[in-house]
Design a protein around this motif. Structure first.
Motif, mmCIF file in Angstrom:
data_model
loop_
_atom_site.group_PDB
_atom_site.id
_atom_site.type_symbol
_atom_site.label_atom_id
_atom_site.label_comp_id
_atom_site.label_asym_id
_atom_site.label_seq_id
_atom_site.Cartn_x
_atom_site.Cartn_y
_atom_site.Cartn_z
ATOM 1 N N VAL A 268 0.878 -1.175 0.071
ATOM 2 C CA VAL A 268 0.071 0.126 -0.003
ATOM 3 C C VAL A 268 0.817 1.214 0.116
ATOM 4 C CG1 VAL A 268 -0.323 0.195 2.838
ATOM 5 C CG2 VAL A 268 -1.876 1.133 1.211
ATOM 6 N N SER A 269 1.952 1.216 0.887
ATOM 7 C CA SER A 269 2.875 2.524 0.733
ATOM 8 C C SER A 269 3.293 2.603 -0.666
ATOM 9 C CB SER A 269 4.015 2.209 1.746
ATOM 10 O OG SER A 269 3.641 2.143 3.029
ATOM 11 N N ASN A 270 3.971 1.851 -1.199
ATOM 12 C CA ASN A 270 4.377 2.076 -2.635
ATOM 13 C C ASN A 270 3.344 2.226 -3.511
ATOM 14 O OD1 ASN A 270 7.528 1.504 -2.726
ATOM 15 N ND2 ASN A 270 7.009 -0.301 -1.406
ATOM 16 N N ALA A 271 2.129 1.689 -3.648
ATOM 17 C CA ALA A 271 1.251 1.919 -4.531
ATOM 18 C C ALA A 271 0.671 3.322 -4.463
ATOM 19 C CB ALA A 271 -0.117 1.084 -4.382
ATOM 20 N N LEU A 272 0.612 3.884 -3.091
ATOM 21 C CA LEU A 272 0.150 5.204 -2.858
ATOM 22 C C LEU A 272 1.286 6.389 -3.336
ATOM 23 C CD1 LEU A 272 -1.802 5.000 0.486
ATOM 24 C CD2 LEU A 272 -2.770 5.275 -1.851
ATOM 25 N N LEU A 273 2.442 6.046 -3.075
ATOM 26 C CA LEU A 273 3.546 7.031 -3.686
ATOM 27 C C LEU A 273 3.714 6.910 -5.132
ATOM 28 C CD1 LEU A 273 6.802 5.848 -1.710
ATOM 29 C CD2 LEU A 273 5.702 8.160 -2.001
ATOM 30 N N LEU A 274 3.407 5.675 -5.687
ATOM 31 C CA LEU A 274 3.363 5.718 -7.196
ATOM 32 C C LEU A 274 2.221 6.625 -7.767
ATOM 33 C CD1 LEU A 274 4.681 2.226 -7.788
ATOM 34 C CD2 LEU A 274 5.797 4.083 -8.213
ATOM 35 N N LYS A 275 0.974 6.490 -7.225
ATOM 36 C CA LYS A 275 -0.351 7.270 -7.581
ATOM 37 C C LYS A 275 -0.058 8.569 -7.400
ATOM 38 C CE LYS A 275 -4.305 6.884 -9.442
ATOM 39 N NZ LYS A 275 -4.378 6.606 -10.725
ATOM 40 N N ALA A 276 0.404 8.792 -6.501
ATOM 41 C CA ALA A 276 0.814 10.463 -5.891
ATOM 42 C C ALA A 276 1.850 11.091 -6.893
ATOM 43 C CB ALA A 276 1.123 10.601 -4.671
ATOM 44 N N ALA A 277 2.654 10.373 -7.330
ATOM 45 C CA ALA A 277 3.726 10.579 -8.324
ATOM 46 C C ALA A 277 3.309 10.832 -9.896
ATOM 47 C CB ALA A 277 4.913 10.030 -8.082
ATOM 48 N N MET A 278 2.474 9.850 -10.122
ATOM 49 C CA MET A 278 1.946 9.831 -11.319
ATOM 50 C C MET A 278 0.432 9.404 -11.264
ATOM 51 S SD MET A 278 4.862 7.067 -12.960
ATOM 52 C CE MET A 278 5.075 6.204 -11.266
ATOM 53 N N PRO A 279 -0.353 10.694 -10.959
ATOM 54 C CA PRO A 279 -1.783 10.511 -11.020
ATOM 55 C C PRO A 279 -2.664 9.880 -12.324
ATOM 56 C CG PRO A 279 -1.390 12.499 -11.035
ATOM 57 C CD PRO A 279 0.011 11.936 -10.946
ATOM 58 N N ALA B 233 -9.079 -2.265 0.146
ATOM 59 C CA ALA B 233 -10.155 -1.014 0.151
ATOM 60 C C ALA B 233 -9.741 0.339 0.053
ATOM 61 C CB ALA B 233 -10.870 -1.151 1.362
ATOM 62 N N THR B 234 -8.617 0.672 0.907
ATOM 63 C CA THR B 234 -7.784 2.204 1.060
ATOM 64 C C THR B 234 -7.226 2.257 -0.452
ATOM 65 O OG1 THR B 234 -7.308 1.702 3.468
ATOM 66 C CG2 THR B 234 -5.794 3.078 2.079
ATOM 67 N N MET B 235 -6.658 1.265 -0.981
ATOM 68 C CA MET B 235 -6.120 1.429 -2.332
ATOM 69 C C MET B 235 -7.148 1.663 -3.282
ATOM 70 S SD MET B 235 -2.485 -0.895 -2.685
ATOM 71 C CE MET B 235 -3.400 -2.489 -1.585
ATOM 72 N N GLU B 236 -8.246 1.043 -3.384
ATOM 73 C CA GLU B 236 -9.251 1.271 -4.077
ATOM 74 C C GLU B 236 -9.782 2.760 -3.929
ATOM 75 O OE1 GLU B 236 -12.555 -2.089 -6.224
ATOM 76 O OE2 GLU B 236 -12.626 -1.804 -3.984
ATOM 77 N N MET B 237 -9.988 3.098 -2.891
ATOM 78 C CA MET B 237 -10.715 4.375 -2.623
ATOM 79 C C MET B 237 -9.685 5.484 -3.235
ATOM 80 S SD MET B 237 -13.466 4.020 -1.313
ATOM 81 C CE MET B 237 -13.832 5.809 -0.741
ATOM 82 N N CYS B 238 -8.444 5.225 -3.337
ATOM 83 C CA CYS B 238 -7.360 6.065 -3.819
ATOM 84 C C CYS B 238 -7.379 5.888 -5.315
ATOM 85 C CB CYS B 238 -6.176 6.043 -3.140
ATOM 86 S SG CYS B 238 -6.271 6.527 -1.457
ATOM 87 N N GLN B 239 -7.905 5.303 -5.910
ATOM 88 C CA GLN B 239 -8.124 4.933 -7.432
ATOM 89 C C GLN B 239 -7.044 4.139 -8.007
ATOM 90 O OE1 GLN B 239 -8.879 8.827 -9.300
ATOM 91 N NE2 GLN B 239 -10.613 9.143 -8.148
#
Length: 173
Positions: free
Chosen positions: A128-139, A163-169
């Motif tokens: 989840v940490s890496n997925a959110l970092l990647l999403k933030a850098a490359m929305p 569920a958290t990742m899904e909520m963050c698209q």
């Protein structure tokens, strides 16, 4: 579009070592099989990496279980994973998310559009940490997590992280 696979922390200590679980052991073959569907040059592998002073770190004080100390057996990638990894794409990370991985993939995305899939351990911490970092850098980049190739600390926290990742698209497949 170029497809990139990120394999997160498939190391002995998380599989059958000091923090290992049956759920982690159950995904090894699935992750190894998924890796075969990617070009080796498009696979990036992270390795949780700590020093001998782990218990004195902020993480070590909250999780006082020595694990993934650089150079130890527990730090090593599972042999099935290591056999398919390009040594140039193994990233040692001192914490949950890897800024170095994020920067590497952002540079690749600037050269040509990429889609990123993540698998590995633990869903509820490092995936989840890496997925959110990647999403933030490359929305605008497609980011997918294969829930069947991930395992959490517990089944409940695995589902919560998905569920958290899904909520963050982030796509969950």
């Amino acid at each position: 579009m170029r497809r990139i696979l990120v394999v997160v922390d498939m190391q002995k200590d998380f599989i059958d070592g000091s923090l290992g679980t049956a759920n982690a052991q159950a995904i090894v073959d699935l992750v190894a099989e998924k890796m075969k569907s990617y070009d080796k040059a498009d696979i990036y592998v992270t390795r949780d990496t700590h020093g001998e002073d782990y218990l004195q770190t902020a993480e070590g004080r909250k999780l006082p279980v020595v694990h993934c100390v650089k150079g130890t057996e527990g730090w090593q990638l599972h042999p099935q994973i290591e056999a398919q990894a390009d040594k140039a794409h193994i990233i040692d990370k001192p914490t949950f998310g890897s800024v170095a991985l994020m920067e590497m993939l952002r540079e690749e995305n600037e050269k040509e559009p990429i889609a990123i899939e993540l698998v590995g351990l633990c869903t509820d911490i490092c995936v989840v940490s890496n997925a959110l970092l990647l999403k933030a850098a490359m929305p605008e980049t497609e980011i997918l997590v294969d829930k069947n190739c991930c395992a959490g600390v517990t089944p409940e926290t695995h589902r919560a992280a998905l569920a958290t990742m899904e909520m963050c698209q982030i796509q969950i497949g």
